[in-house]
Design a protein around this motif. Structure first.
Motif, mmCIF file in Angstrom:
data_model
loop_
_atom_site.group_PDB
_atom_site.id
_atom_site.type_symbol
_atom_site.label_atom_id
_atom_site.label_comp_id
_atom_site.label_asym_id
_atom_site.label_seq_id
_atom_site.Cartn_x
_atom_site.Cartn_y
_atom_site.Cartn_z
ATOM 1 N N GLY A 40 0.783 -1.237 0.000
ATOM 2 C CA GLY A 40 0.000 0.000 0.000
ATOM 3 C C GLY A 40 0.810 1.280 0.000
ATOM 4 O O GLY A 40 0.251 2.373 -0.140
ATOM 5 N N VAL A 41 2.141 1.177 0.144
ATOM 6 C CA VAL A 41 2.981 2.389 0.183
ATOM 7 C C VAL A 41 3.599 2.630 -1.197
ATOM 8 O O VAL A 41 4.232 1.729 -1.757
ATOM 9 N N ASP A 42 3.383 3.825 -1.728
ATOM 10 C CA ASP A 42 3.986 4.189 -3.010
ATOM 11 C C ASP A 42 5.482 4.433 -2.768
ATOM 12 O O ASP A 42 5.896 5.511 -2.325
ATOM 13 N N ILE A 43 6.262 3.398 -3.042
ATOM 14 C CA ILE A 43 7.648 3.375 -2.576
ATOM 15 C C ILE A 43 8.535 4.448 -3.230
ATOM 16 O O ILE A 43 9.548 4.852 -2.674
ATOM 17 N N ALA A 46 7.388 7.784 -1.265
ATOM 18 C CA ALA A 46 7.374 7.748 0.206
ATOM 19 C C ALA A 46 8.446 8.669 0.780
ATOM 20 O O ALA A 46 9.507 8.849 0.176
ATOM 21 N N ASN A 47 8.160 9.237 1.966
ATOM 22 C CA ASN A 47 9.202 10.018 2.629
ATOM 23 C C ASN A 47 10.225 9.059 3.235
ATOM 24 O O ASN A 47 10.030 7.845 3.239
ATOM 25 N N ARG A 48 11.299 9.622 3.751
ATOM 26 C CA ARG A 48 12.426 8.817 4.201
ATOM 27 C C ARG A 48 12.027 7.756 5.235
ATOM 28 O O ARG A 48 12.432 6.601 5.134
ATOM 29 N N ALA A 95 8.985 6.424 5.859
ATOM 30 C CA ALA A 95 8.100 5.390 5.294
ATOM 31 C C ALA A 95 8.909 4.450 4.404
ATOM 32 O O ALA A 95 8.680 3.232 4.388
ATOM 33 N N LEU A 96 9.881 5.001 3.683
ATOM 34 C CA LEU A 96 10.730 4.179 2.818
ATOM 35 C C LEU A 96 11.556 3.203 3.665
ATOM 36 O O LEU A 96 11.657 2.012 3.363
ATOM 37 N N TYR A 97 12.101 3.713 4.755
ATOM 38 C CA TYR A 97 12.907 2.893 5.672
ATOM 39 C C TYR A 97 12.057 1.763 6.243
ATOM 40 O O TYR A 97 12.464 0.604 6.257
ATOM 41 N N ASP A 98 10.837 2.106 6.695
ATOM 42 C CA ASP A 98 9.949 1.089 7.285
ATOM 43 C C ASP A 98 9.572 0.028 6.255
ATOM 44 O O ASP A 98 9.508 -1.159 6.564
ATOM 45 N N THR A 99 9.306 0.474 5.019
ATOM 46 C CA THR A 99 8.894 -0.483 3.990
ATOM 47 C C THR A 99 10.066 -1.373 3.598
ATOM 48 O O THR A 99 9.905 -2.582 3.423
#
Ligand SMILES: Nc1ncnc2c1ncn2[C@@H]1O[C@H](COP(=O)(O)OP(=O)(O)OP(=O)(O)O)[C@@H](O)[C@H]1O
Length: 267
Positions: free
Chosen positions: A66-69, A72-74, A76-80
């Motif tokens: 669900g995250v537009d990789i 994504a901000n830094r 959210a990118l790290y978490d994904t």
């Protein structure tokens, strides 16, 4: 697709002058094994790198859980990225670290777990790839196939939700290959991991996957269950599955005329 773990929409990607992907859409179903196949050089590894946001598309989007990789901000990118385990063809181990230290590395980097728990996890992951006994060896003491399995133990150290395997069977003897096939299935069934498998091994891939995607010439030429793929009447799919040299998919990388090249080299 509602239950897609990875949703690729209208993706285009160019390397220099060469369009690798032109408007490709692919859904990777959650909790299933998806095999990505296609002729050499078609862009399968590139696709995995686009999913992991190591490369960025010219156009289109990649949603991972669900995250537009790519937007994504830094954080959210790290978490994904923490949810993604990757076993790349060139997934070299750190040569100055032991097998133990290699597998422990992501746990030490990304968690605050105490050393004794890290040790248990490392041994558990090594046990699952059949290499607990190699825990104290250095990478230079491993065969190519063993190194690949240690890299897999490292890729699953953080219990990822998505694991991408790039040619996991290359260089494996039949027993290690069997271990890997069983392991990929076990991770998928027992823990519900979503798996993406890039492999030239048509038989093995079709036998373990739930979903198959065949790429060629920058587009998806077929998608479906292994049974649907085997029943396809698309000439490119038939050529690929049967390993035929002659057919709609060219064997040669695009080049200027051979005669022109030879004449050019003699002058
Ligand atoms: N770093 C790079 N710079 C420029 N072009 C590249 C780079 N890496 C790959 N390519 C090109 O991108 C195309 C796709 O490469 P990719 O490795 O994704 O193919 P593949 O389908 O995984 O191939 P194989 O099955 O042989 O591993 C190839 O034509 C390759 O020449």
């Amino acid at each position: 697709m509602k239950n897609a773990y990875v949703q690729i929409s209208n993706l285009s990607f160019t390397r220099g002058e060469r369009a690798i992907y032109e408007g490709v859409s692919i859904n990777i179903p959650r909790g299933k094994i998806t095999a990505v196949m296609g002729p050499s050089g078609t862009g399968k590894t590139t696709l995995l790198r686009l999913i992991a946001a190591q490369l960025h598309p010219d156009q289109g989007s990649v949603l991972v859980d669900g995250v537009d990789i790519h937007k994504a901000n830094r954080s959210a990118l790290y978490d994904t990225r923490k949810k993604i385990g990757m076993l790349f063809q060139s997934g070299a181990l750190f040569s100055d670290m032991s097998v133990y230290e290699n597998v422990a590395f992501p746990l030490e980097e990304h968690t605050d777990l105490p050393d004794d728990i890290i040790k248990d996890i490392v041994l558990m992951k090594l046990q699952s790839v059949g290499l607990r006994g190699a825990v104290d060896l250095m990478p230079s003491e491993l065969s190519g196939g063993m190194a690949r399995r240690v890299a897999l133990a490292r890729a699953i150290a953080l219990d990822p939700e998505l694991v991408m395997y790039d040619e996991p069977f290359a260089g494996q003897d039949p027993i290690s290959k069997g271990v890997l096939v069983e392991l990929i299935k076990k991770l998928n069934k027992a823990v519900g991991i979503t798996s993406v498998l890039v492999s030239h091994d048509v038989e093995e891939s079709l036998s373990i996957s739930d979903h198959v995607c065949i790429l060629s010439g920058g587009t998806v030429v077929a998608q479906g269950t292994p049974e649907e793929i085997k029943a396809s009447d698309d000439a490119r799919v038939i050529q690929f599955l049967n390993g035929q040299a002659d057919g709609p998919v060219p064997f040669h990388f695009p080049a200027c005329s051979y005669a022109g090249d030879l004449i050019g080299s003699s002058t």
